[in-house]
Design an enzyme around this catalytic site. Sequence first.
Site, PDB file in Angstrom:
ATOM      1  N   GLY A  47      -5.049  -2.103 -15.082  1.00 18.35           N
ATOM      2  CA  GLY A  47      -4.739  -0.906 -14.290  1.00 18.35           C
ATOM      3  C   GLY A  47      -3.533  -0.111 -14.734  1.00 18.35           C
ATOM      4  O   GLY A  47      -3.477   1.098 -14.540  1.00 18.35           O
ATOM      5  N   ASP A 106       0.040  -2.991  -3.540  1.00 14.38           N
ATOM      6  CA  ASP A 106      -0.801  -2.964  -2.342  1.00 14.38           C
ATOM      7  C   ASP A 106      -0.301  -4.066  -1.408  1.00 14.38           C
ATOM      8  O   ASP A 106       0.719  -3.881  -0.747  1.00 14.38           O
ATOM      9  CB  ASP A 106      -2.260  -3.158  -2.795  1.00 14.38           C
ATOM     10  CG  ASP A 106      -3.277  -3.003  -1.688  1.00 14.38           C
ATOM     11  OD1 ASP A 106      -3.066  -2.173  -0.801  1.00 14.38           O
ATOM     12  OD2 ASP A 106      -4.295  -3.720  -1.701  1.00 14.38           O
ATOM     13  N   ARG A 168     -11.193   4.632 -14.207  1.00  7.96           N
ATOM     14  CA  ARG A 168      -9.820   4.509 -14.711  1.00  7.96           C
ATOM     15  C   ARG A 168      -9.422   5.728 -15.542  1.00  7.96           C
ATOM     16  O   ARG A 168      -8.253   6.070 -15.643  1.00  7.96           O
ATOM     17  CB  ARG A 168      -9.684   3.268 -15.605  1.00  7.96           C
ATOM     18  CG  ARG A 168      -9.858   1.946 -14.884  1.00  7.96           C
ATOM     19  CD  ARG A 168      -9.391   0.805 -15.795  1.00  7.96           C
ATOM     20  NE  ARG A 168      -9.903  -0.501 -15.416  1.00  7.96           N
ATOM     21  CZ  ARG A 168      -9.327  -1.314 -14.533  1.00  7.96           C
ATOM     22  NH1 ARG A 168      -8.228  -0.932 -13.925  1.00  7.96           N
ATOM     23  NH2 ARG A 168      -9.838  -2.485 -14.264  1.00  7.96           N
TER      24      ARG A 168
HETATM   25  P1  IMP Z   1      -1.900  -6.395  -4.573  1.00  6.91           P
HETATM   26  O1  IMP Z   1      -1.769  -7.730  -5.257  1.00  6.91           O
HETATM   27  O2  IMP Z   1      -2.621  -6.505  -3.257  1.00  6.91           O
HETATM   28  O3  IMP Z   1      -0.593  -5.658  -4.444  1.00  6.91           O
HETATM   29  O4  IMP Z   1      -2.873  -5.487  -5.395  1.00  6.91           O
HETATM   30  C1  IMP Z   1      -2.979  -5.615  -6.689  1.00  6.91           C
HETATM   31  C2  IMP Z   1      -4.152  -4.968  -7.339  1.00  6.91           C
HETATM   32  O5  IMP Z   1      -5.202  -4.559  -6.452  1.00  6.91           O
HETATM   33  C3  IMP Z   1      -3.694  -3.725  -8.024  1.00  6.91           C
HETATM   34  O6  IMP Z   1      -3.111  -4.027  -9.276  1.00  6.91           O
HETATM   35  C4  IMP Z   1      -4.985  -2.987  -8.164  1.00  6.91           C
HETATM   36  O7  IMP Z   1      -5.668  -3.410  -9.310  1.00  6.91           O
HETATM   37  C5  IMP Z   1      -5.784  -3.390  -6.955  1.00  6.91           C
HETATM   38  N1  IMP Z   1      -5.731  -2.319  -5.939  1.00  6.91           N
HETATM   39  C6  IMP Z   1      -5.071  -2.311  -4.773  1.00  6.91           C
HETATM   40  N2  IMP Z   1      -5.252  -1.158  -4.106  1.00  6.91           N
HETATM   41  C7  IMP Z   1      -6.059  -0.411  -4.891  1.00  6.91           C
HETATM   42  C8  IMP Z   1      -6.614   0.917  -4.767  1.00  6.91           C
HETATM   43  O8  IMP Z   1      -6.395   1.657  -3.795  1.00  6.91           O
HETATM   44  N3  IMP Z   1      -7.409   1.325  -5.791  1.00  6.91           N
HETATM   45  C9  IMP Z   1      -7.671   0.572  -6.898  1.00  6.91           C
HETATM   46  N4  IMP Z   1      -7.161  -0.652  -7.064  1.00  6.91           N
HETATM   47  C10 IMP Z   1      -6.368  -1.144  -6.059  1.00  6.91           C
HETATM   48 MG    MG Z   2      -4.143  -3.275 -11.229  1.00 11.18          MG
END
Ligand code: IMP
Ligand code: MG
Length: 195
Positions: A47, A106, A168
Amino acid sequence: MLGPMHNDIETILFSTEEILAGLIRLAEEITRDFGDEEFTVVGVLKGSVVFVSDLVRNLDTTLEMAFVSASSYRSGTESGKLDLTFFPMDEEITGKRILLADDILDTGRTMFALKHELLARGAAEVKTCVFLDKPSRRSVELEADYRCFEVEDLFVVGYGLDYAGRYRNLPYVGDLKPSVYESPADSSKREGVSA
Ligand code: IMP
Ligand code: MG
């Protein structure tokens, strides 16, 4: 004529021009803070690739680049279990100042796990940097040291962010039309494996 991928977008949240302006602002802040001391930008695959490649070209500092891969196995749009699948070699980490960069913060679990893994492997310092920050979703105690934009609790795509591996390459950030999630036509969309 725009390709079919653009038809899946409900609203453009950050245009290409807004992203560039935000990126320059962020890069100036990082350049100022990191000063003359060398550091390593560690991007989280996949990402962060678009964000990191634009960011480093706006950083007026001496730096190295490395990448980690953290796959969050999930279905649909909910984050699931985190699996650290690829790490830089120890010599790229030990004793280094690191700027850990991802597309979005997130729940914070990915950045939290990676930051602690890098420190456990001997990094001298780990600062976190994200393109987008969704603070309403946080489930661990972690705030980004640097961020480009804050977003509300919407699932967004583009500029590196995917839905089931797609979108992407969109040059802007937008949210998807509900029909894209709801479409039963392509079941692979429900088995997203990405970070
Ligand atoms: P986290 O570990 O919950 O903070 O999220 C990590 C990963 O979830 C990010 O690196 C993204 O790849 C994916 N992610 C979270 N929210 C989104 C979104 O709104 N769109 C796309 N990918 C997301
Ligand atoms: Mg990501």
